[in-house]
Structure formats: structure tokens, C-alpha cells
Design a protein around this motif. Structure first.
Motif, PDB file in Angstrom:
ATOM      1  N   VAL A 126      19.899  25.174 -42.342  1.00 38.25           N
ATOM      2  CA  VAL A 126      19.197  24.912 -43.552  1.00 38.25           C
ATOM      3  C   VAL A 126      18.646  26.199 -44.170  1.00 38.25           C
ATOM      4  CG1 VAL A 126      17.315  23.422 -45.021  1.00 38.25           C
ATOM      5  CG2 VAL A 126      18.460  22.746 -42.540  1.00 38.25           C
ATOM      6  N   LYS A 127      18.795  26.233 -45.557  1.00 42.02           N
ATOM      7  CA  LYS A 127      18.444  27.501 -46.159  1.00 42.02           C
ATOM      8  C   LYS A 127      16.919  27.708 -46.158  1.00 42.02           C
ATOM      9  CE  LYS A 127      18.885  29.957 -50.550  1.00 42.02           C
ATOM     10  NZ  LYS A 127      19.584  29.844 -51.899  1.00 42.02           N
ATOM     11  N   SER A 128      16.332  28.503 -45.817  1.00 45.07           N
ATOM     12  CA  SER A 128      14.878  28.775 -46.081  1.00 45.07           C
ATOM     13  C   SER A 128      14.545  29.964 -46.838  1.00 45.07           C
ATOM     14  CB  SER A 128      14.106  28.662 -44.800  1.00 45.07           C
ATOM     15  OG  SER A 128      14.699  29.969 -43.767  1.00 45.07           O
ATOM     16  N   GLN A 129      13.343  30.014 -47.469  1.00 52.31           N
ATOM     17  CA  GLN A 129      12.945  31.148 -48.025  1.00 52.31           C
ATOM     18  C   GLN A 129      11.426  31.099 -48.500  1.00 52.31           C
ATOM     19  OE1 GLN A 129      15.116  31.047 -51.578  1.00 52.31           O
ATOM     20  NE2 GLN A 129      14.281  28.899 -52.224  1.00 52.31           N
ATOM     21  N   PRO A 130      10.812  32.120 -48.683  1.00 52.55           N
ATOM     22  CA  PRO A 130       9.226  32.047 -49.029  1.00 52.55           C
ATOM     23  C   PRO A 130       9.182  31.221 -50.191  1.00 52.55           C
ATOM     24  CG  PRO A 130      10.239  34.327 -48.687  1.00 52.55           C
ATOM     25  CD  PRO A 130      11.394  33.449 -48.798  1.00 52.55           C
ATOM     26  N   GLN A 131       8.159  30.161 -50.144  1.00 55.25           N
ATOM     27  CA  GLN A 131       7.686  29.515 -51.161  1.00 55.25           C
ATOM     28  C   GLN A 131       6.289  29.388 -51.521  1.00 55.25           C
ATOM     29  OE1 GLN A 131       9.956  27.523 -53.036  1.00 55.25           O
ATOM     30  NE2 GLN A 131      11.919  27.213 -51.767  1.00 55.25           N
ATOM     31  N   ARG A 132       6.110  29.321 -52.684  1.00 54.46           N
ATOM     32  CA  ARG A 132       4.867  29.572 -53.175  1.00 54.46           C
ATOM     33  C   ARG A 132       3.970  28.113 -53.132  1.00 54.46           C
ATOM     34  NH1 ARG A 132       2.794  33.711 -55.344  1.00 54.46           N
ATOM     35  NH2 ARG A 132       0.582  33.745 -56.486  1.00 54.46           N
ATOM     36  N   LEU A 133       2.832  27.957 -52.486  1.00 57.72           N
ATOM     37  CA  LEU A 133       2.071  26.829 -52.243  1.00 57.72           C
ATOM     38  C   LEU A 133       0.641  27.144 -52.557  1.00 57.72           C
ATOM     39  CD1 LEU A 133       1.922  24.052 -51.237  1.00 57.72           C
ATOM     40  CD2 LEU A 133       0.790  25.035 -48.834  1.00 57.72           C
ATOM     41  N   PRO A 154       6.050  31.723 -45.636  1.00 54.32           N
ATOM     42  CA  PRO A 154       7.237  32.198 -45.191  1.00 54.32           C
ATOM     43  C   PRO A 154       8.240  31.110 -44.767  1.00 54.32           C
ATOM     44  CG  PRO A 154       5.751  32.930 -43.699  1.00 54.32           C
ATOM     45  CD  PRO A 154       4.957  32.496 -45.153  1.00 54.32           C
ATOM     46  N   HIS A 155       9.379  31.206 -44.826  1.00 58.72           N
ATOM     47  CA  HIS A 155      10.381  30.188 -44.099  1.00 58.72           C
ATOM     48  C   HIS A 155      10.233  28.648 -44.271  1.00 58.72           C
ATOM     49  CE1 HIS A 155      11.781  33.743 -41.712  1.00 58.72           C
ATOM     50  NE2 HIS A 155      10.441  33.871 -41.397  1.00 58.72           N
ATOM     51  N   ALA A 156      10.032  28.498 -45.564  1.00 59.52           N
ATOM     52  CA  ALA A 156       9.703  27.069 -46.151  1.00 59.52           C
ATOM     53  C   ALA A 156      11.160  26.640 -46.538  1.00 59.52           C
ATOM     54  CB  ALA A 156       8.685  27.257 -47.091  1.00 59.52           C
ATOM     55  N   ILE A 211       9.429  18.764 -37.566  1.00 64.02           N
ATOM     56  CA  ILE A 211       9.107  19.023 -38.689  1.00 64.02           C
ATOM     57  C   ILE A 211       7.923  18.606 -39.369  1.00 64.02           C
ATOM     58  CG2 ILE A 211      10.473  19.350 -41.040  1.00 64.02           C
ATOM     59  CD1 ILE A 211      13.229  18.777 -39.808  1.00 64.02           C
ATOM     60  N   TYR A 212       7.205  19.362 -39.999  1.00 67.58           N
ATOM     61  CA  TYR A 212       6.153  18.923 -40.566  1.00 67.58           C
ATOM     62  C   TYR A 212       5.966  19.314 -41.956  1.00 67.58           C
ATOM     63  CZ  TYR A 212       4.525  23.840 -40.043  1.00 67.58           C
ATOM     64  OH  TYR A 212       4.262  25.351 -40.187  1.00 67.58           O
ATOM     65  N   PRO A 213       4.890  18.461 -42.860  1.00 66.10           N
ATOM     66  CA  PRO A 213       5.158  18.998 -44.417  1.00 66.10           C
ATOM     67  C   PRO A 213       3.949  19.786 -44.698  1.00 66.10           C
ATOM     68  CG  PRO A 213       4.083  16.733 -43.809  1.00 66.10           C
ATOM     69  CD  PRO A 213       4.715  17.243 -42.395  1.00 66.10           C
ATOM     70  N   LEU A 214       4.136  20.489 -45.513  1.00 62.37           N
ATOM     71  CA  LEU A 214       3.117  21.548 -46.177  1.00 62.37           C
ATOM     72  C   LEU A 214       2.162  21.080 -46.827  1.00 62.37           C
ATOM     73  CD1 LEU A 214       5.134  24.560 -46.248  1.00 62.37           C
ATOM     74  CD2 LEU A 214       3.662  24.171 -44.541  1.00 62.37           C
ATOM     75  N   GLN A 215       2.485  19.752 -47.701  1.00 60.26           N
ATOM     76  CA  GLN A 215       1.664  19.190 -48.670  1.00 60.26           C
ATOM     77  C   GLN A 215       1.136  17.993 -48.508  1.00 60.26           C
ATOM     78  OE1 GLN A 215       5.074  19.849 -51.084  1.00 60.26           O
ATOM     79  NE2 GLN A 215       4.067  21.200 -52.531  1.00 60.26           N
ATOM     80  N   ASP A 216       1.887  16.930 -48.440  1.00 62.06           N
ATOM     81  CA  ASP A 216       1.346  15.510 -47.842  1.00 62.06           C
ATOM     82  C   ASP A 216       1.416  15.314 -46.478  1.00 62.06           C
ATOM     83  OD1 ASP A 216       0.507  12.988 -48.176  1.00 62.06           O
ATOM     84  OD2 ASP A 216       2.260  12.225 -49.447  1.00 62.06           O
ATOM     85  N   PRO A 267      12.955  13.280 -51.056  1.00 63.37           N
ATOM     86  CA  PRO A 267      14.455  13.892 -51.572  1.00 63.37           C
ATOM     87  C   PRO A 267      14.151  14.650 -52.524  1.00 63.37           C
ATOM     88  CG  PRO A 267      14.190  11.489 -51.998  1.00 63.37           C
ATOM     89  CD  PRO A 267      12.823  11.688 -51.218  1.00 63.37           C
ATOM     90  N   ASP A 268      13.111  15.404 -52.642  1.00 61.45           N
ATOM     91  CA  ASP A 268      12.707  16.503 -53.750  1.00 61.45           C
ATOM     92  C   ASP A 268      12.371  17.689 -53.242  1.00 61.45           C
ATOM     93  OD1 ASP A 268      10.170  16.113 -52.657  1.00 61.45           O
ATOM     94  OD2 ASP A 268       9.402  14.429 -54.215  1.00 61.45           O
ATOM     95  N   ALA A 269      11.673  18.424 -54.091  1.00 62.60           N
ATOM     96  CA  ALA A 269      11.299  19.921 -53.806  1.00 62.60           C
ATOM     97  C   ALA A 269      10.273  19.769 -52.721  1.00 62.60           C
ATOM     98  CB  ALA A 269      11.390  20.721 -54.952  1.00 62.60           C
ATOM     99  N   SER A 270       9.666  18.930 -52.181  1.00 59.95           N
ATOM    100  CA  SER A 270       8.422  19.115 -51.421  1.00 59.95           C
ATOM    101  C   SER A 270       8.889  20.135 -50.207  1.00 59.95           C
ATOM    102  CB  SER A 270       8.112  17.449 -50.718  1.00 59.95           C
ATOM    103  OG  SER A 270       7.851  16.743 -51.827  1.00 59.95           O
ATOM    104  N   LEU A 271       7.683  20.856 -49.808  1.00 60.80           N
ATOM    105  CA  LEU A 271       7.889  21.888 -48.671  1.00 60.80           C
ATOM    106  C   LEU A 271       7.421  21.445 -47.313  1.00 60.80           C
ATOM    107  CD1 LEU A 271       6.010  24.918 -50.665  1.00 60.80           C
ATOM    108  CD2 LEU A 271       8.578  24.158 -50.779  1.00 60.80           C
ATOM    109  N   TYR A 272       8.471  21.681 -46.575  1.00 54.48           N
ATOM    110  CA  TYR A 272       8.405  21.638 -44.846  1.00 54.48           C
ATOM    111  C   TYR A 272       8.709  22.878 -44.267  1.00 54.48           C
ATOM    112  CZ  TYR A 272       9.086  16.661 -46.457  1.00 54.48           C
ATOM    113  OH  TYR A 272       8.661  15.502 -47.350  1.00 54.48           O
ATOM    114  N   ARG A 273       8.221  22.818 -42.758  1.00 52.58           N
ATOM    115  CA  ARG A 273       8.488  23.549 -42.076  1.00 52.58           C
ATOM    116  C   ARG A 273       9.139  23.245 -40.650  1.00 52.58           C
ATOM    117  NH1 ARG A 273       7.012  29.438 -41.940  1.00 52.58           N
ATOM    118  NH2 ARG A 273       6.507  28.991 -39.793  1.00 52.58           N
ATOM    119  N   PHE A 274       9.506  24.192 -39.799  1.00 51.53           N
ATOM    120  CA  PHE A 274       9.919  23.813 -38.628  1.00 51.53           C
ATOM    121  C   PHE A 274       8.686  24.037 -37.746  1.00 51.53           C
ATOM    122  CE2 PHE A 274      14.268  24.800 -40.312  1.00 51.53           C
ATOM    123  CZ  PHE A 274      14.881  23.607 -39.933  1.00 51.53           C
ATOM    124  N   GLN A 275       8.552  22.907 -36.974  1.00 51.32           N
ATOM    125  CA  GLN A 275       7.409  22.780 -36.108  1.00 51.32           C
ATOM    126  C   GLN A 275       7.705  23.815 -34.981  1.00 51.32           C
ATOM    127  OE1 GLN A 275       4.305  23.076 -35.341  1.00 51.32           O
ATOM    128  NE2 GLN A 275       3.717  20.840 -35.303  1.00 51.32           N
TER     129      GLN A 275
END
Length: 443
Positions: free
Chosen positions: A17-24, A30-32, A66-71, A79-87
Motif C-alpha cells: 500500500v502506498k504510504s507517504q507523509p500526511q498532515r494531521l 510519516p508513513h501514513a 492497523i490503527y486510525p489516526l483520527q477517529d 473508504p475515504d481519505a481518513s488516515l491510518y498507520r500500520f501497528q
């Protein structure tokens, strides 16, 4: 584990899965990864539709891979742009770290320091409960929380946010908020029914009465007095004790499905309803009295049977005993019926535990008493007494058996033919070995 293999494929730099730095908010993580990218990768990798890929992704989130960064409360894939990261693998459920209340108390104390006393409602309730329960070591818990909070402040802000989300996701999985179902409750180690609205088994454990030691000792004395005569080592065993002699008649008479049970065996059925059902011969007799199959036997078959037939067996039991207009309909209360019907939507081995317990209590209070007064039980008791009279003979001790054996050998030796030649030769040998008598002294 298959889940771990999928996670490793998803994290592959080239094919994952494509990961990249995302602004929260104002922090760059990093790696979101986004929820829509996860669903697209799963659909393409396993050749499944979007809905099934979304369900699979939600399962990985619910299990803590996998864990959410927001909710943080909703452990699902959006199924949107909500951010997650691999645990991190340290927090994977396959590590099977013991989930200790002390660690949870340190985590809540640390959050309480960071949030300056403003916790969520369920966290505040847990914090107060643990504070009251662990009051004897609360100073140690607060000291650990302050030390971890101080060490976290020394990290960079992105790393601090990531670690906070990792830790929070771990505790949401293992200490879920009220009203949510933890994925950790499914499987062999499930402690509660995941389909029930309330934690029935936990409530039953809490409401279980506690008794004084004197009452417990009295119950033990009563139990020992009741079962004393049924212990073959404490009481005379009839017709003979197979542990002391070679006679195995006792075991033969007490086989599981013998035609006529012994008197002592029938007497045990009167001690309790559990004794009756624990004996295969007693169950057969009770089933004959009810004139229909005991549904609890089928429930046990469902609980310990093959997993491939669980759904089919559950539906068969429901249609036969619980559904409206069933051929062998059993009346159970509305709450138990509601729990059973809801659980049948996702059948598992323990789906009928509530109904089975209810039926067991009904038979214990009503049918068991009528069975002990019924002609079926009286006829079985009469046959057992007749059988006992036929087979009754005292148990012989090893000393008596040894004496009888010696007497038998002596009788056989006395009745055997005598060889005169052998007797005369033995006498002549004895005569040679005897010293001559001295001559009488002269007077």
C-alpha cells in the motif's frame, strides 16, 4: 499467521500500500496511508469486490494490526481519505502479551496528566475504579505515569503523536468502550457471548453468592456423609471389590448402558438432578419418562461437534424446539428467546447456552421431582433391588482367600494316589540319617 503475512505484503515498499507523509492538523505524520488505498489494494490483491475488501480491512483494524489516526473509537476502515498507520509488531495480538490492569492504570494516569484531568466518560469511570482498587500501590502507578510522560515529551512531536495513537489503539482493542464489541472476544478464549447485548456470564459471576467458611465446611461434611456408602474403599463393596480381588462383577454391573442398574446406582440418581444426567443409564431412564429427547443432549453435540456443521445443527435445533409451531416446542422466557434468536444470525458453538441453561433449570425444578415419583423410576428401583438380591455375596478379604487356597491344596494332596515305593525310599533315607541310640548305662 495469515494476517501477519498479509500485513507484511501490505508494507512492501514496491508492491504494498502506498504510504507517504500526511498532515494531521499541524503535525506531519510519516508513513501514513488512507482508507481508500487500503481497500483498493486488498480488492486487487485478493480479487474481491470493494465491500468484501472493506470488511477485511475493518477486521484488520479491529484486531489491532492497523490503527486510525483520527477517529479512535470506531475501529473500521473508511473508504475515504481518513488516515491510518500500520501497528508496530510489538502490539500485534499474536504476541499474546498479558493485558494487566496495572499497565492500563498507568496508561490512564498518563492520559490524565496529559489532558489535565479531562478524560472521556468511560475512561474516567475506569480510572476511578482502578484508583479505588489499587489504592495500595497508586503512588507507584502515578510515578510510572509521570516518568513515561516526561520521556515522551523529549521525543519529536510527530513521533510523540504516532506513539500516542499506537498506545491508544492498543487499549481501545483490549479495553473497548461500553457498547462496542471487541474482536478479542471471538475464538477459543472468548469470555462472553459476542452477540449478546449484555455481558451475561460476567453478571452471573458477579451475582454468584459468597458463603461463609463454616457453611462451606458444613456442606462438605454433608456431601461426605451422603456419598460415604458409595465409595468402594470406605464402605463394603458388593458383590465383591474388584480392586482387592480378581472378581470384576462390580464393574460389569456398573457399565454405562447396562440393562438393569444396581441399587446403589439408582440411589445416586435421587441425590441431585446433576447426578441423574451425569449417568448415561439415568439419562435414558429420564428420557423415557419425558417421552421426548432431552434438547440439552443436542446442544452438547453442537458445542463439541465439528465446526463445519455448526450452522446446520443450530438451525435444526431452533426449528425443532424453539421456533413457533415447532414439533417439540419448548417454552422459554422472552429475554432468553431474544438472545438466542440474535445469536443465531452468527452461529457459534455456544449459541444455545442461554436456552440450554433455562431448560435445565425448568427440568430441575419441575420434571425431576415428578420423575422421582413416577412409575418409570419406581419400576427401575424394583428391578435394581431384585438384581441386587441375586448377585449379593460378601466381599472376601485377601487373608481369607489365602487360607481357602491352602485348604484346597491340602485337600488335593490328600486325595491324590500314593506311590508306596517313593514313601519307603523316603523312610529308609530318614532312618539312615537318624543317629543310633546310646547303650544304657551299667548299674
Amino acid at each position: 499467521m495469515k494476517a501477519e503475512k498479509v500485513l507484511l505484503e501490505m508494507q512492501d515498499p514496491k508492491t504494498g500500500v502506498k504510504s507517504q507523509p500526511q498532515r494531521l492538523v499541524i503535525t506531519t505524520i510519516p508513513h501514513a496511508i488512507t482508507g481508500e488505498d487500503i481497500i483498493a489494494w486488498l480488492a486487487e490483491r485478493f480479487q474481491i469486490d470493494t465491500q468484501e475488501a472493506r470488511n477485511f480491512g475493518s477486521m484488520l483494524v479491529a484486531l489491532g494490526y492497523i490503527y486510525p489516526l483520527q477517529d479512535h473509537k470506531r475501529l473500521v476502515i473508511k473508504p475515504d481519505a481518513s488516515l491510518y498507520r500500520f501497528q508496530t509488531p510489538y502490539f500485534w495480538p499474536t504476541q499474546q502479551w498479558p493485558v494487566e490492569d496495572t499497565d492500563y492504570a498507568i496508561y490512564l494516569a498518563k492520559r490524565n496528566i496529559r489532558k489535565k484531568g479531562i478524560l472521556e466518560l468511560h475512561e474516567q469511570e475506569q480510572y476511578n475504579r482502578l484508583h479505588k482498587w489499587m489504592n495500595h500501590k497508586w503512588d507507584f502507578i502515578v510515578m510510572q505515569a509521570k516518568e513515561q510522560y516526561r520521556a515522551a515529551k523529549e521525543r519529536k512531536k510527530p513521533d510523540r503523536v504516532v506513539f500516542d495513537c499506537q498506545e491508544r489503539a492498543y487499549w481501545v482493542v483490549h479495553r473497548p468502550p461500553p457498547g462496542t464489541v471487541s474482536a478479542m472476544d471471538y475464538g477459543l478464549d472468548r469470555r462472553i457471548d459476542p452477540n449478546a447485548d449484555e455481558m451475561i456470564f460476567t453478571q452471573q459471576s458477579i451475582m454468584r453468592p459468597r458463603v461463609k467458611s463454616s457453611v462451606s465446611i458444613g456442606a462438605l461434611v454433608k456431601y461426605s456423609a451422603t456419598y460415604n456408602s458409595h465409595d468402594p474403599f470406605l464402605f463394603k463393596c458388593l458383590p465383591s471389590n474388584p480392586w482387592l480381588t480378581d472378581d470384576v462383577t462390580y464393574w460389569t454391573l456398573n457399565m454405562p448402558n447396562v440393562e438393569i442398574p444396581t441399587r446403589m446406582r439408582v440411589e445416586r440418581w435421587t441425590f441431585s438432578f446433576g447426578e441423574l444426567l451425569s449417568d448415561p443409564r439415568g439419562r435414558d431412564d429420564f428420557r423415557l419418562f419425558l417421552k421426548k429427547e432431552f434438547s440439552g443432549t443436542i446442544c452438547e453435540d453442537l458445542k463439541w461437534g465439528a465446526a463445519a456443521t455448526m450452522r446446520e445443527k443450530a438451525e435444526q435445533i431452533y426449528k425443532t424446539f424453539l421456533a413457533r409451531g415447532a414439533p417439540r416446542w419448548i417454552n422459554i422466557d422472552g429475554k432468553t428467546m431474544e438472545i438466542t434468536v440474535n445469536s443465531l444470525k452468527h452461529p457459534h458453538r455456544y449459541v444455545l447456552d442461554a436456552a440450554q441453561t433455562h431448560i435445565y433449570m425448568l427440568m430441575k425444578k419441575d420434571s425431576y421431582g415428578r420423575y422421582l415419583k413416577s412409575p418409570v423410576f419406581k419400576d427401575t428401583s424394583k428391578k435394581s433391588l431384585e438384581q441386587n438380591a441375586k448377585n449379593r455375596r460378601p466381599s472376601l478379604s485377601p487373608i481369607i482367600l489365602r487360607q481357602q487356597e491352602q485348604e484346597q491344596r491340602a485337600k488335593m494332596a490328600a486325595s491324590a494316589p500314593v506311590d508306596i515305593t517313593q514313601v519307603m525310599s523316603k523312610l529308609s533315607k530318614q532312618g539312615k540319617n537318624v543317629p543310633p541310640h546310646p547303650p544304657p548305662a551299667n548299674k
